[in-house]
Scaffold this motif. Structure first.
Motif, PDB file in Angstrom:
ATOM      1  N   UNK A 275       6.583  -2.942   1.855  1.00 47.33           N
ATOM      2  CA  UNK A 275       5.697  -3.439   1.751  1.00 47.33           C
ATOM      3  C   UNK A 275       4.552  -3.655   2.782  1.00 47.33           C
ATOM      4  N   UNK A 276       5.394  -4.416   3.541  1.00 47.12           N
ATOM      5  CA  UNK A 276       4.952  -5.005   4.367  1.00 47.12           C
ATOM      6  C   UNK A 276       4.435  -3.466   5.945  1.00 47.12           C
ATOM      7  N   UNK A 278       4.290  -0.729   5.923  1.00 49.65           N
ATOM      8  CA  UNK A 278       3.469   0.215   5.118  1.00 49.65           C
ATOM      9  C   UNK A 278       1.792   0.548   5.098  1.00 49.65           C
ATOM     10  N   UNK A 279       2.016  -1.470   5.836  1.00 52.95           N
ATOM     11  CA  UNK A 279       0.850  -2.439   5.565  1.00 52.95           C
ATOM     12  C   UNK A 279      -0.116  -2.364   4.186  1.00 52.95           C
ATOM     13  N   UNK A 280       0.772  -2.660   3.469  1.00 50.26           N
ATOM     14  CA  UNK A 280       0.112  -2.717   1.472  1.00 50.26           C
ATOM     15  C   UNK A 280       0.401  -3.705   1.182  1.00 50.26           C
ATOM     16  N   UNK A 281       0.461  -5.119   1.896  1.00 50.08           N
ATOM     17  CA  UNK A 281       0.748  -6.432   1.945  1.00 50.08           C
ATOM     18  C   UNK A 281      -0.389  -7.062   1.993  1.00 50.08           C
ATOM     19  N   UNK A 282      -1.145  -8.055   1.235  1.00 51.66           N
ATOM     20  CA  UNK A 282      -2.321  -8.654   1.253  1.00 51.66           C
ATOM     21  C   UNK A 282      -2.050  -9.741   1.411  1.00 51.66           C
ATOM     22  N   UNK A 283      -2.712 -10.421   2.004  1.00 48.50           N
ATOM     23  CA  UNK A 283      -3.350 -12.425   1.791  1.00 48.50           C
ATOM     24  C   UNK A 283      -3.788 -13.300   1.288  1.00 48.50           C
TER      25      UNK A 283
END
Length: 529
Positions: A275-276, A278-283
């Motif tokens: 996910x990271x 792909x830039x799909x992890x949110x803070x």
């Protein structure tokens, strides 16, 4: 013959003058330090196994009580050891940008690409990429994996006790906790089901053992990597062998490929790394009363909460997965080992904690989940004291990346000391945690220090099991959760006590850079009635 003799004399003179120059910095500036031994600097007692690395820091720390900071030589490399906790805060938080990086660990080595050794903006970007991996909501989903591994361990222990003649079994706990930690990281990070208590020589455990065994030779190579990066670069040396790198690279990349192909979603670190990537992890916002936070938990800084769209190479993600593995395999298992030791040699603490475990177990009808451990007050007191007595890291290090005014070394000094760019500093965690000024009777294992009535007396700057500032340990929540899960499961079923081979009082082995007890970590296990 005479010409050869002249050249020898000249060479000796050059070496002597060079060493005199190298070892003169602190003397010229009035910085207190131990007199260095040529070539070895202040590392002689560690190299010749006279005492442990942790004792080396305590000895230096205690020898100059009036100083804010002192000098130290690791072979030919000078560093400054900080004794003033206000200066520690200034360096690690307020003036963090002056001390952004750890020391170099060999350019282009496998370890150099891990979060711990990345530098500058690359480190900031990787920290921001990975910080969502270690939030409470993510760790909550991994607890069932930890419990499953713990159940395997308990079954193995029960079988050994049943097969014994005396109703008990003596266990080398470093082996026990390493196998547990190995199986947890295999499951929580890589999605593998491994039972190292039954299949003792499985490939995952064997690779981990090889990668994290830190014998005397490797200890010397570690210091070479840290203190002579030019030599490492020239000889292209890497502490991690090619077979180990190949194993983890194939494991991570093949798992990612297979999951992508079959659309497999499992809430572990491989999935989160995918996910990271792909830039799909949110803070997530971490609330002040975060349910996963015990006393020792560190907070994520603004550096780790920045949104980022950077794309990472596969090998960068493999390096982070390997770092998670090493931290889980070695650091957490060592901490667990000392926790079991302290429970065994402090039976009153063990019984009080076992009582709390029984109460929670009965109240929850035997159901065990994330909330079971996070609400246990005495459990957190015990773990907090364990991390005070036996912190995972003996010391923290930083590199000065631009000249920095350290102030005066003591009240009588006339001039400030300017730390030059490229010089390292060391923050002696072990020494701070064993300073009676901050923790009275520091050799005593006393969880009451962290009770509601007493914990306000602790200077938070003197307690640093997971570091300080933006470069603190990213995995503190995961580590605390795993420690508590294992402790819960063991005390639910087992009673611990010393045996003939238990090291009492505790003495650190000198043949290892990691914290180990002399003679091993032997304890006796019985079924709890």
């Amino acid at each position: 013959m005479i010409i050869l003799l002249i050249w020898v004399v000249v060479l000796i003179a050059v070496v002597v003058l060079y060493l005199k120059q190298v070892y003169s910095t602190f003397s010229r500036h009035g910085i207190k330090h131990f007199k260095p031994v040529p070539i070895l600097g202040n590392m002689g007692k560690v190299v010749f196994r006279q005492h442990h690395y942790a004792c080396d820091f305590i000895n230096l720390y205690n020898s100059f009580p009036e100083e804010r900071f002192v000098g130290r030589f690791e072979f030919l490399t000078e560093s400054v050891m900080i004794r003033d906790i206000e200066l520690v805060k200034k360096i690690t938080v307020k003036d963090f940008e002056h001390f952004l990086d750890h020391r170099t660990f060999g350019e282009n080595t496998f370890f150099a690409r891990t979060l711990f050794f990345l530098k500058g903006q690359e480190w900031k970007d990787m920290r921001s990429t990975l910080s969502p991996v270690f939030t409470s909501s993510k760790i909550r989903l991994m607890v069932p994996f930890m419990v499953e591994v713990g159940d395997q361990m308990i079954l193995s222990l029960k079988k050994k006790i049943k097969d014994s003649e005396g109703g008990y079994v003596d266990i080398e706990c470093k082996d026990l906790t390493t196998r547990y930690a190995n199986d947890v990281i295999a499951s929580c990070a890589f999605g593998l089901k491994v039972d190292s208590h039954t299949d003792e020589d499985n490939q995952f455990y064997a690779m981990g053992k090889t990668a994290t065994t830190f014998n005397f030779r490797q200890m010397l190579m570690f210091f070479l990597l840290i203190n002579a990066p030019q030599l490492v670069k020239f000889f292209k040396y890497d502490m991690i062998s090619e077979p180990i790198k190949k194993f983890f690279r194939s494991l991570v990349l093949d798992t990612m490929k297979d999951r992508d192909l079959h659309n497999v979603i499992r809430p572990d670190m491989i999935h989160l790394l995918m996910e990271a990537k792909k830039g799909q992890l949110s803070h997530e916002d971490v609330k002040p009363n975060d349910e996963a936070a015990g006393f020792a938990t560190v907070e994520e800084s603004a550096v780790g909460q920045k949104d980022l769209n950077r794309v990472w190479k596969d090998d960068d993600l493999v390096a982070q997965a390997f770092l998670f593995f090493v931290a889980g395999f070695e650091s957490i298992s060592s901490t667990m080992t000392f926790l079991l030791y302290e429970l065994a040699v402090n039976p009153e603490v063990q019984e009080r904690l076992a009582k709390e475990v029984r109460e929670y177990d009965n109240n929850n009808g035997g159901k065990f989940d994330f909330n079971s451990i996070q609400n246990m007050t005495y459990m957190d007191m015990v773990v907090s004291e364990l991390l005070r007595r036996w912190p995972p890291a003996v010391a923290m290090d930083r590199m000065c990346n631009k000249d920095y005014n350290m102030g005066k070394p003591n009240e009588k000094a006339e001039k400030d000391f300017i730390l030059r760019k490229g010089c390292g500093i060391q923050i002696p965690t072990f020494a701070f945690h064993h300073d009676p000024k901050f923790f009275p009777n520091p050799e005593k294992f006393d969880p009451e220090r962290f009770s509601e009535e007493n914990k306000h007396k602790i200077n938070p700057l003197a307690y640093m099991p997971f570091g300080f500032g933006p470069r603190n340990c990213i995995g503190s929540r995961f580590a605390l959760c795993e420690l508590k899960v294992m402790t819960y499961q063991i005390l639910r079923h087992m009673e611990l006590s010393p045996c003939e081979r238990t090291c009492i009082p505790a003495q650190l082995a000198t043949d290892n850079l990691n914290l180990r007890l002399k003679g091993g970590h032997w304890l006796r296990f019985r079924l709890r009635m």
